[in-house]
Design a protein around this motif. Structure first.
Motif, PDB file in Angstrom:
ATOM      1  N   ARG A 177       0.810  -1.223   0.000  1.00 28.30           N
ATOM      2  CA  ARG A 177       0.000   0.000   0.000  1.00 28.30           C
ATOM      3  C   ARG A 177       0.838   1.266   0.000  1.00 28.30           C
ATOM      4  O   ARG A 177       0.503   2.247  -0.671  1.00 28.30           O
ATOM      5  CB  ARG A 177      -0.919  -0.003   1.229  1.00 28.30           C
ATOM      6  CG  ARG A 177      -1.831   1.222   1.340  1.00 28.30           C
ATOM      7  CD  ARG A 177      -2.745   1.106   2.541  1.00 28.30           C
ATOM      8  NE  ARG A 177      -2.021   1.061   3.787  1.00 28.30           N
ATOM      9  CZ  ARG A 177      -1.638   2.142   4.481  1.00 28.30           C
ATOM     10  NH1 ARG A 177      -1.908   3.361   4.014  1.00 28.30           N
ATOM     11  NH2 ARG A 177      -0.996   2.010   5.623  1.00 28.30           N
ATOM     12  N   VAL A 178       1.958   1.245   0.748  1.00 27.83           N
ATOM     13  CA  VAL A 178       2.732   2.473   0.956  1.00 27.83           C
ATOM     14  C   VAL A 178       3.881   2.608  -0.040  1.00 27.83           C
ATOM     15  O   VAL A 178       4.132   3.697  -0.559  1.00 27.83           O
ATOM     16  CB  VAL A 178       3.258   2.530   2.410  1.00 27.83           C
ATOM     17  CG1 VAL A 178       4.125   3.759   2.624  1.00 27.83           C
ATOM     18  CG2 VAL A 178       2.089   2.523   3.395  1.00 27.83           C
ATOM     19  N   CYS A 179       4.584   1.511  -0.314  1.00 21.37           N
ATOM     20  CA  CYS A 179       5.808   1.595  -1.123  1.00 21.37           C
ATOM     21  C   CYS A 179       5.583   1.401  -2.615  1.00 21.37           C
ATOM     22  O   CYS A 179       6.151   2.136  -3.432  1.00 21.37           O
ATOM     23  CB  CYS A 179       6.827   0.568  -0.633  1.00 21.37           C
ATOM     24  SG  CYS A 179       7.377   0.817   1.067  1.00 21.37           S
ATOM     25  N   LEU A 180       4.786   0.414  -2.984  1.00 20.68           N
ATOM     26  CA  LEU A 180       4.643   0.108  -4.410  1.00 20.68           C
ATOM     27  C   LEU A 180       4.138   1.278  -5.246  1.00 20.68           C
ATOM     28  O   LEU A 180       4.569   1.437  -6.395  1.00 20.68           O
ATOM     29  CB  LEU A 180       3.744  -1.111  -4.606  1.00 20.68           C
ATOM     30  CG  LEU A 180       4.358  -2.473  -4.284  1.00 20.68           C
ATOM     31  CD1 LEU A 180       3.366  -3.579  -4.629  1.00 20.68           C
ATOM     32  CD2 LEU A 180       5.677  -2.690  -5.020  1.00 20.68           C
ATOM     33  N   PRO A 181       3.239   2.133  -4.756  1.00 18.08           N
ATOM     34  CA  PRO A 181       2.770   3.239  -5.589  1.00 18.08           C
ATOM     35  C   PRO A 181       3.793   4.348  -5.824  1.00 18.08           C
ATOM     36  O   PRO A 181       3.566   5.210  -6.678  1.00 18.08           O
ATOM     37  CB  PRO A 181       1.552   3.789  -4.812  1.00 18.08           C
ATOM     38  CG  PRO A 181       1.144   2.703  -3.886  1.00 18.08           C
ATOM     39  CD  PRO A 181       2.418   2.010  -3.529  1.00 18.08           C
ATOM     40  N   LEU A 182       4.901   4.341  -5.102  1.00 17.61           N
ATOM     41  CA  LEU A 182       5.874   5.425  -5.226  1.00 17.61           C
ATOM     42  C   LEU A 182       6.654   5.313  -6.531  1.00 17.61           C
ATOM     43  O   LEU A 182       6.897   4.220  -7.043  1.00 17.61           O
ATOM     44  CB  LEU A 182       6.840   5.408  -4.041  1.00 17.61           C
ATOM     45  CG  LEU A 182       6.210   5.588  -2.657  1.00 17.61           C
ATOM     46  CD1 LEU A 182       7.280   5.470  -1.582  1.00 17.61           C
ATOM     47  CD2 LEU A 182       5.480   6.917  -2.545  1.00 17.61           C
ATOM     48  N   ASP A 183       7.082   6.466  -7.058  1.00 20.39           N
ATOM     49  CA  ASP A 183       7.881   6.484  -8.283  1.00 20.39           C
ATOM     50  C   ASP A 183       9.238   5.817  -8.046  1.00 20.39           C
ATOM     51  O   ASP A 183       9.801   5.889  -6.948  1.00 20.39           O
ATOM     52  CB  ASP A 183       8.121   7.921  -8.740  1.00 20.39           C
ATOM     53  CG  ASP A 183       6.854   8.586  -9.271  1.00 20.39           C
ATOM     54  OD1 ASP A 183       5.904   7.855  -9.626  1.00 20.39           O
ATOM     55  OD2 ASP A 183       6.825   9.828  -9.319  1.00 20.39           O
ATOM     56  N   ASP A 184       9.771   5.211  -9.095  1.00 22.63           N
ATOM     57  CA  ASP A 184      11.082   4.565  -8.996  1.00 22.63           C
ATOM     58  C   ASP A 184      12.172   5.529  -8.564  1.00 22.63           C
ATOM     59  O   ASP A 184      13.157   5.135  -7.928  1.00 22.63           O
ATOM     60  CB  ASP A 184      11.463   3.938 -10.336  1.00 22.63           C
ATOM     61  CG  ASP A 184      10.734   2.631 -10.608  1.00 22.63           C
ATOM     62  OD1 ASP A 184      10.031   2.139  -9.700  1.00 22.63           O
ATOM     63  OD2 ASP A 184      10.864   2.109 -11.728  1.00 22.63           O
ATOM     64  N   SER A 185      12.037   6.812  -8.904  1.00 18.54           N
ATOM     65  CA  SER A 185      13.067   7.794  -8.572  1.00 18.54           C
ATOM     66  C   SER A 185      13.073   8.183  -7.100  1.00 18.54           C
ATOM     67  O   SER A 185      14.006   8.861  -6.636  1.00 18.54           O
ATOM     68  CB  SER A 185      12.894   9.049  -9.424  1.00 18.54           C
ATOM     69  OG  SER A 185      11.635   9.659  -9.149  1.00 18.54           O
ATOM     70  N   THR A 186      12.053   7.774  -6.340  1.00 17.26           N
ATOM     71  CA  THR A 186      11.956   8.164  -4.931  1.00 17.26           C
ATOM     72  C   THR A 186      13.163   7.680  -4.144  1.00 17.26           C
ATOM     73  O   THR A 186      13.512   6.497  -4.164  1.00 17.26           O
ATOM     74  CB  THR A 186      10.674   7.586  -4.309  1.00 17.26           C
ATOM     75  OG1 THR A 186       9.532   8.049  -5.039  1.00 17.26           O
ATOM     76  CG2 THR A 186      10.535   8.005  -2.858  1.00 17.26           C
ATOM     77  N   SER A 194      16.705   3.417  -3.398  1.00 13.38           N
ATOM     78  CA  SER A 194      15.605   4.037  -4.143  1.00 13.38           C
ATOM     79  C   SER A 194      14.492   3.016  -4.308  1.00 13.38           C
ATOM     80  O   SER A 194      14.712   1.798  -4.229  1.00 13.38           O
ATOM     81  CB  SER A 194      16.073   4.521  -5.516  1.00 13.38           C
ATOM     82  OG  SER A 194      16.342   3.422  -6.366  1.00 13.38           O
ATOM     83  N   ILE A 195      13.288   3.508  -4.554  1.00 12.63           N
ATOM     84  CA  ILE A 195      12.173   2.599  -4.783  1.00 12.63           C
ATOM     85  C   ILE A 195      12.427   1.750  -6.021  1.00 12.63           C
ATOM     86  O   ILE A 195      12.152   0.536  -6.030  1.00 12.63           O
ATOM     87  CB  ILE A 195      10.854   3.379  -4.910  1.00 12.63           C
ATOM     88  CG1 ILE A 195      10.437   3.945  -3.536  1.00 12.63           C
ATOM     89  CG2 ILE A 195       9.743   2.501  -5.486  1.00 12.63           C
ATOM     90  CD1 ILE A 195      10.064   2.894  -2.504  1.00 12.63           C
ATOM     91  N   GLY A 196      12.982   2.328  -7.074  1.00  9.62           N
ATOM     92  CA  GLY A 196      13.260   1.566  -8.281  1.00  9.62           C
ATOM     93  C   GLY A 196      14.217   0.413  -8.019  1.00  9.62           C
ATOM     94  O   GLY A 196      13.995  -0.709  -8.498  1.00  9.62           O
ATOM     95  N   ARG A 197      15.275   0.687  -7.255  1.00  5.50           N
ATOM     96  CA  ARG A 197      16.228  -0.377  -6.950  1.00  5.50           C
ATOM     97  C   ARG A 197      15.577  -1.467  -6.116  1.00  5.50           C
ATOM     98  O   ARG A 197      15.773  -2.669  -6.370  1.00  5.50           O
ATOM     99  CB  ARG A 197      17.429   0.198  -6.210  1.00  5.50           C
ATOM    100  CG  ARG A 197      18.457  -0.856  -5.815  1.00  5.50           C
ATOM    101  CD  ARG A 197      19.675  -0.239  -5.179  1.00  5.50           C
ATOM    102  NE  ARG A 197      20.645  -1.255  -4.803  1.00  5.50           N
ATOM    103  CZ  ARG A 197      21.814  -1.014  -4.247  1.00  5.50           C
ATOM    104  NH1 ARG A 197      22.179   0.237  -4.016  1.00  5.50           N
ATOM    105  NH2 ARG A 197      22.621  -1.995  -3.927  1.00  5.50           N
ATOM    106  N   GLU A 198      14.778  -1.073  -5.113  1.00  6.43           N
ATOM    107  CA  GLU A 198      14.136  -2.073  -4.263  1.00  6.43           C
ATOM    108  C   GLU A 198      13.057  -2.838  -5.021  1.00  6.43           C
ATOM    109  O   GLU A 198      12.869  -4.045  -4.810  1.00  6.43           O
ATOM    110  CB  GLU A 198      13.564  -1.411  -3.009  1.00  6.43           C
ATOM    111  CG  GLU A 198      14.617  -0.759  -2.125  1.00  6.43           C
ATOM    112  CD  GLU A 198      15.803  -1.683  -1.863  1.00  6.43           C
ATOM    113  OE1 GLU A 198      15.596  -2.782  -1.300  1.00  6.43           O
ATOM    114  OE2 GLU A 198      16.938  -1.310  -2.229  1.00  6.43           O
TER     115      GLU A 198
END
Length: 240
Positions: free
Chosen positions: A187-196, A207-211
Motif C-alpha cells: 500500500r505504501v511503497c509500491l505506488p511510489l515512483d522509482d526515482s523516490t 531508491s524505490i526503483g532499486r528495491e
C-alpha cells in the motif's frame, strides 16, 4: 534542501535532520540511542534551529534521545498513538529483550509536548510538507514520512523500519505482524515512483526503483498484486 543523517548508538539507527537549507529551521527524525551529541553537532555545523521531532515508530533504538533533544530545544515530538506507550515502557515493547544494563543508561518517558500522527496527515514543519503514511507490520504504530518531488530533487521517503536496502524490518517483536508488513509494503511503497529516494531507519540510502527490482519482499508483494506470488522469501530482516 538539506538532509543531514548519521547512525547513532548501539543499533546504528539512522537519525536525520531535514531543512530547506543551512541556517534555517529543521525537523529531527528518529533521535535514537546516544543520538543527542550527533544532533547537536549537526545543528551547529549547519546552523539549524529544530522545530519538531518526528518518529517513525516507538522502539527504543529510534526514540531513546527524544526526551533530552526535545527538552534542550523546547520542541514537540510527533508519534503514532499505537506506539506512544513505548516511550515510557520500552521493555514491554520489546518483550524485555534488550536487558537491564542497557536500560540503566537511558532516559525513558515522554517529552513535555507529544502530538499524535494520523494516516494521510500532512505536517507543515520548518517550511516543509511531510506526508504521513501509517505502515504497521514492524510495530502497530509504524509510520513513514514523504517529502514531495521538486524541480531540484526527487521525492524523499523516510521509511523507518518498513523498508531497507535489500530487506525489511523484523516482525517477531510485540506488535509485529508479517502479513501486515506485506500489506504496508504494497500500500505504501509500491505506488511510489522509482526515482523516490529511500532513507531508512538502518543501513544505506536506496531508491524505490532499486528495491522494486532487487528487494525480495517488495518483489513478492508486487508479484502478488499481479496475481502470481513468488512463495516465501528468505532474505534476512533488520531493525530492533
Amino acid at each position: 534542501m538539506l538532509i543531514a543523517g548519521f547512525p547513532a548508538g548501539a543499533w546504528g539507527t539512522n537519525c536525520y535532520l531535514v531543512a530547506p537549507a543551512a541556517g534555517e529551521e529543521c525537523v529531527i527524525i528518529d533521535p535514537g540511542h546516544q543520538a543527542a551529541p550527533g544532533v547537536e553537532e549537526a545543528l551547529r555545523k549547519h546552523r539549524l534551529k529544530p522545530v519538531a521531532v518526528v518518529l517513525t515508530h516507538g522502539h527504543i533504538d529510534h526514540v531513546a534521545s527524544v526526551v533530552p533533544v526535545c527538552g534542550a530545544h523546547d520542541v514537540p515530538a510527533w508519534i503514532h498513538p499505537e506506539d506512544r506507550y513505548m516511550m515510557s515502557d520500552p521493555e514491554r515493547a520489546l518483550g524485555r529483550s534488550i536487558g537491564q544494563p542497557l536500560l540503566g543508561e537511558l532516559t525513558v518517558g515522554e517529552p513535555d509536548d507529544v502530538k499524535e500522527l494520523a494516516d494521510g496527515a500532512r505536517l507543515e514543519l520548518a517550511g516543509l510538507e511531510f506526508t504521513v503514511a501509517h505502515a504497521p507490520g514492524h510495530t502497530k504504530g509504524s509510520v513513514t514520512f514523504r517529502l514531495p518531488e521538486t524541480a531540484e530533487i526527487p521525492s524523499v521517503f523516510f521509511s523507518g523500519d518498513l523498508l531497507f536496502a535489500g530487506s525489511i524490518g523484523r516482525t517477531d517483536l510485540p506488535g509485529g505482524d508479517h502479513a501486515e508488513m506485506l500489506r504496508s509494503l504494497a500500500r505504501v511503497c509500491l505506488p511510489l515512483d522509482d526515482s523516490t529516494v529511500v532513507l531508512s531507519g538502518h543501513g544505506p540510502q536506496t531508491s524505490i526503483g532499486r528495491e522494486r527490482a532487487t528487494n525480495p519482499y517488495l518483489r513478492e508483494v508486487a508479484e502478488a498484486q499481479r496475481g502470481h506470488g513468488s512463495g516465501p522469501t528468505a532474505a534476512p530482516r533488520r531493525g530492533m
